[in-house]
Write a protein that holds these residues in place. Sequence first.
Motif, PDB file in Angstrom:
ATOM      1  N   GLU A  69       2.629  -9.703  15.106  1.00 15.42           N
ATOM      2  CA  GLU A  69       2.286  -8.481  15.848  1.00 15.42           C
ATOM      3  C   GLU A  69       0.787  -8.404  16.125  1.00 15.42           C
ATOM      4  N   ALA A  70      -0.024  -8.784  15.160  1.00 17.26           N
ATOM      5  CA  ALA A  70      -1.481  -8.766  15.370  1.00 17.26           C
ATOM      6  C   ALA A  70      -1.858  -9.698  16.515  1.00 17.26           C
ATOM      7  N   ARG A  71      -1.267 -10.867  16.552  1.00 17.37           N
ATOM      8  CA  ARG A  71      -1.539 -11.798  17.658  1.00 17.37           C
ATOM      9  C   ARG A  71      -1.030 -11.247  18.980  1.00 17.37           C
ATOM     10  N   ARG A  72       0.160 -10.647  18.949  1.00 16.95           N
ATOM     11  CA  ARG A  72       0.777 -10.138  20.179  1.00 16.95           C
ATOM     12  C   ARG A  72      -0.071  -9.058  20.844  1.00 16.95           C
ATOM     13  N   ILE A  73      -0.627  -8.156  20.029  1.00 14.46           N
ATOM     14  CA  ILE A  73      -1.378  -7.047  20.620  1.00 14.46           C
ATOM     15  C   ILE A  73      -2.885  -7.278  20.628  1.00 14.46           C
ATOM     16  N   MET A  75      -5.005  -7.913  17.955  1.00 15.30           N
ATOM     17  CA  MET A  75      -5.801  -7.484  16.801  1.00 15.30           C
ATOM     18  C   MET A  75      -6.380  -8.716  16.124  1.00 15.30           C
ATOM     19  N   ARG A  76      -7.652  -8.654  15.833  1.00 12.46           N
ATOM     20  CA  ARG A  76      -8.289  -9.777  15.150  1.00 12.46           C
ATOM     21  C   ARG A  76      -8.062  -9.689  13.643  1.00 12.46           C
ATOM     22  N   PHE A  77      -8.038 -10.821  12.998  1.00 16.20           N
ATOM     23  CA  PHE A  77      -7.964 -10.936  11.539  1.00 16.20           C
ATOM     24  C   PHE A  77      -6.686 -10.346  10.938  1.00 16.20           C
ATOM     25  N   GLY A  78      -5.571 -10.436  11.636  1.00 13.98           N
ATOM     26  CA  GLY A  78      -4.305  -9.957  11.096  1.00 13.98           C
ATOM     27  C   GLY A  78      -3.933 -10.662   9.803  1.00 13.98           C
ATOM     28  N   TRP A  79      -4.248 -11.933   9.720  1.00 14.82           N
ATOM     29  CA  TRP A  79      -3.950 -12.715   8.523  1.00 14.82           C
ATOM     30  C   TRP A  79      -4.638 -12.151   7.284  1.00 14.82           C
ATOM     31  N   LEU A  80      -5.751 -11.442   7.489  1.00 16.62           N
ATOM     32  CA  LEU A  80      -6.510 -10.908   6.358  1.00 16.62           C
ATOM     33  C   LEU A  80      -5.710  -9.850   5.583  1.00 16.62           C
ATOM     34  N   TYR A  81      -4.839  -9.122   6.271  1.00 14.42           N
ATOM     35  CA  TYR A  81      -3.982  -8.149   5.587  1.00 14.42           C
ATOM     36  C   TYR A  81      -3.029  -8.864   4.628  1.00 14.42           C
ATOM     37  N   VAL A  82      -2.526 -10.012   5.036  1.00 13.11           N
ATOM     38  CA  VAL A  82      -1.613 -10.788   4.181  1.00 13.11           C
ATOM     39  C   VAL A  82      -2.368 -11.318   2.962  1.00 13.11           C
ATOM     40  N   VAL A  83      -3.553 -11.858   3.176  1.00 17.73           N
ATOM     41  CA  VAL A  83      -4.364 -12.362   2.065  1.00 17.73           C
ATOM     42  C   VAL A  83      -4.734 -11.221   1.115  1.00 17.73           C
ATOM     43  N   ALA A  84      -5.130 -10.090   1.681  1.00 15.07           N
ATOM     44  CA  ALA A  84      -5.529  -8.940   0.859  1.00 15.07           C
ATOM     45  C   ALA A  84      -4.373  -8.406   0.027  1.00 15.07           C
ATOM     46  N   SER A  85      -3.141  -8.604   0.495  1.00 18.33           N
ATOM     47  CA  SER A  85      -2.002  -8.111  -0.284  1.00 18.33           C
ATOM     48  C   SER A  85      -1.881  -8.834  -1.614  1.00 18.33           C
ATOM     49  N   GLY A  86      -2.352 -10.061  -1.689  1.00 22.80           N
ATOM     50  CA  GLY A  86      -2.358 -10.789  -2.957  1.00 22.80           C
ATOM     51  C   GLY A  86      -3.412 -10.281  -3.921  1.00 22.80           C
ATOM     52  N   THR A  93      -1.460  -2.900   1.809  1.00 25.93           N
ATOM     53  CA  THR A  93      -1.896  -3.567   3.031  1.00 25.93           C
ATOM     54  C   THR A  93      -0.944  -3.390   4.206  1.00 25.93           C
ATOM     55  N   PHE A  94       0.362  -3.275   3.955  1.00 27.39           N
ATOM     56  CA  PHE A  94       1.292  -3.115   5.075  1.00 27.39           C
ATOM     57  C   PHE A  94       1.114  -1.769   5.775  1.00 27.39           C
ATOM     58  N   PRO A  95       1.115  -0.631   5.043  1.00 30.58           N
ATOM     59  CA  PRO A  95       0.855   0.619   5.758  1.00 30.58           C
ATOM     60  C   PRO A  95      -0.559   0.689   6.338  1.00 30.58           C
ATOM     61  N   LEU A  96      -1.521   0.020   5.687  1.00 25.97           N
ATOM     62  CA  LEU A  96      -2.873  -0.026   6.249  1.00 25.97           C
ATOM     63  C   LEU A  96      -2.854  -0.764   7.586  1.00 25.97           C
ATOM     64  N   PHE A  97      -2.147  -1.893   7.638  1.00 30.76           N
ATOM     65  CA  PHE A  97      -2.005  -2.607   8.905  1.00 30.76           C
ATOM     66  C   PHE A  97      -1.349  -1.715   9.953  1.00 30.76           C
ATOM     67  N   LEU A  98      -0.278  -1.001   9.569  1.00 27.18           N
ATOM     68  CA  LEU A  98       0.402  -0.128  10.524  1.00 27.18           C
ATOM     69  C   LEU A  98      -0.533   0.963  11.053  1.00 27.18           C
ATOM     70  N   ALA A  99      -1.388   1.507  10.183  1.00 29.54           N
ATOM     71  CA  ALA A  99      -2.364   2.520  10.614  1.00 29.54           C
ATOM     72  C   ALA A  99      -3.356   1.921  11.599  1.00 29.54           C
ATOM     73  N   MET A 100      -3.884   0.739  11.278  1.00 27.86           N
ATOM     74  CA  MET A 100      -4.856   0.093  12.168  1.00 27.86           C
ATOM     75  C   MET A 100      -4.199  -0.361  13.470  1.00 27.86           C
ATOM     76  N   ARG A 101      -2.938  -0.765  13.398  1.00 25.74           N
ATOM     77  CA  ARG A 101      -2.174  -1.136  14.595  1.00 25.74           C
ATOM     78  C   ARG A 101      -2.017   0.079  15.505  1.00 25.74           C
ATOM     79  N   GLN A 102      -1.676   1.218  14.905  1.00 22.23           N
ATOM     80  CA  GLN A 102      -1.517   2.443  15.687  1.00 22.23           C
ATOM     81  C   GLN A 102      -2.826   2.834  16.363  1.00 22.23           C
ATOM     82  N   ARG A 103      -3.932   2.723  15.635  1.00 21.49           N
ATOM     83  CA  ARG A 103      -5.248   3.009  16.222  1.00 21.49           C
ATOM     84  C   ARG A 103      -5.542   2.047  17.374  1.00 21.49           C
TER      85      ARG A 103
END
Length: 115
Positions: A69-73, A75-86, A93-103
């Motif tokens: 989804e980050a690539r599709r729309i 958004m830069r550094f989408g992979w960072l949310y996955v890394v940060a989840s660890g 990180t998932f709801p944070l991504f959804l908030a930033m995606r909405q913005r």
Amino acid sequence: MTRHWTPLAVIYLLLAVAGLIGTWTFNVIAIVQMVDFIGDLVSSGPAVSSISVDLMVVAIAGSVFIIVEARRIGMRFGWLYVVASGLTAFAFTFPLFLAMRQRHLTAGRAADTVA
């Protein structure tokens, strides 16, 4: 300047904060008590194992969604949310991504109406 914090983005952000506080409360307790965190996840009975597998599959599917989804729309550094989840928790990180995606989507719509 337009307002990019929509009610939906705020809800996602509040869920991210709840996920961070909720998970790290128990992480700190486990660290202080020197508990075998991974061992507890897989050996505390079938119910805990079921929940662990359930959450693991959701986290993997959500991670794939974040990257795609980050690539599709755009958004830069989408992979960072996955890394940060660890380092934090996927519940953060998932709801944070959804908030930033909405913005990001709201900002894109606002730019389209101006142009």
